[in-house]
Design an enzyme around this catalytic site. Sequence first.
Site: not given
Ligand code: AMP
Length: 226
Positions: A18, A93, A132, A165, A176
């Site tokens: 994404k 999410r 990554r 990360r 996750r």
């Molecule tokens: P991402 O980079 O999109 O994988 O997001 C990293 C982390 O941020 C996730 O594992 C969540 O802990 C938090 N996060 C990002 N977007 C959301 C969301 N819409 N709702 C809840 N937690 C989020």
Amino acid sequence: MPNRNLNLILLGPPGGGKGTQGERLQEDLELPYYATGDILRAAVRDQTEIGKAAKEYMDRGDLVPDDVIIGVIAERLESGEADHGFILDGFPRTVPQAEALDRKLSELGRQLTAVVLIDVSDEEIVHRLSGRRVCVDAGHVYHVDFNPPATEGVCDIDGSELIVRDDDEPEVVRHRLVQYHEKTAPLVDFYRKQALLNRVDGSQDPDRVGESVRSLISTFSLEEGS
Ligand code: AMP
């Protein structure tokens, strides 16, 4: 070519591409791009109230509470900067987040144009996330095999250092994915019922996925213009 009035969501598992596709779309469409993971990581770095509230959840690979993240997105939608369209990546999410987004958009007299599901299997995700790398300054995304930077360990775009990360460590990745299947995957049905869901095969290489996403989006632009 810039496109206006496209209100898009990128949906899919963590590490499914994404971010890579979102960055490309942002350039193509010249629309504001809100990647909630990036926004939250910046908040953690800057030690804001939201960052402090989010950090422990993110470190565990859990979702942050709905009210924290809904506020972050609502603020941007109300700010005026997304009045001509937006790309959401990583939000919503959960079903309550999707319902809150619907309410906010209808309050503003707007609606979603489409949801693009970038679909990738769990095995592929684990393989991808282990390779990554993201840049420290802005979160630009690379992969050691599929999308390497010109110089190892250095961001092509801003020259900052590339790192793994914390939440890309294998145990956190597995957690996750569990969260994704439990809490986010129900959105596939949620948006299918609203006839907004469009699936793209995310297992192809990033350029091919990008072509599929672009050709899909050109059909929305035609509909919007008609
Ligand atoms: P991402 O980079 O999109 O994988 O997001 C990293 C982390 O941020 C996730 O594992 C969540 O802990 C938090 N996060 C990002 N977007 C959301 C969301 N819409 N709702 C809840 N937690 C989020």
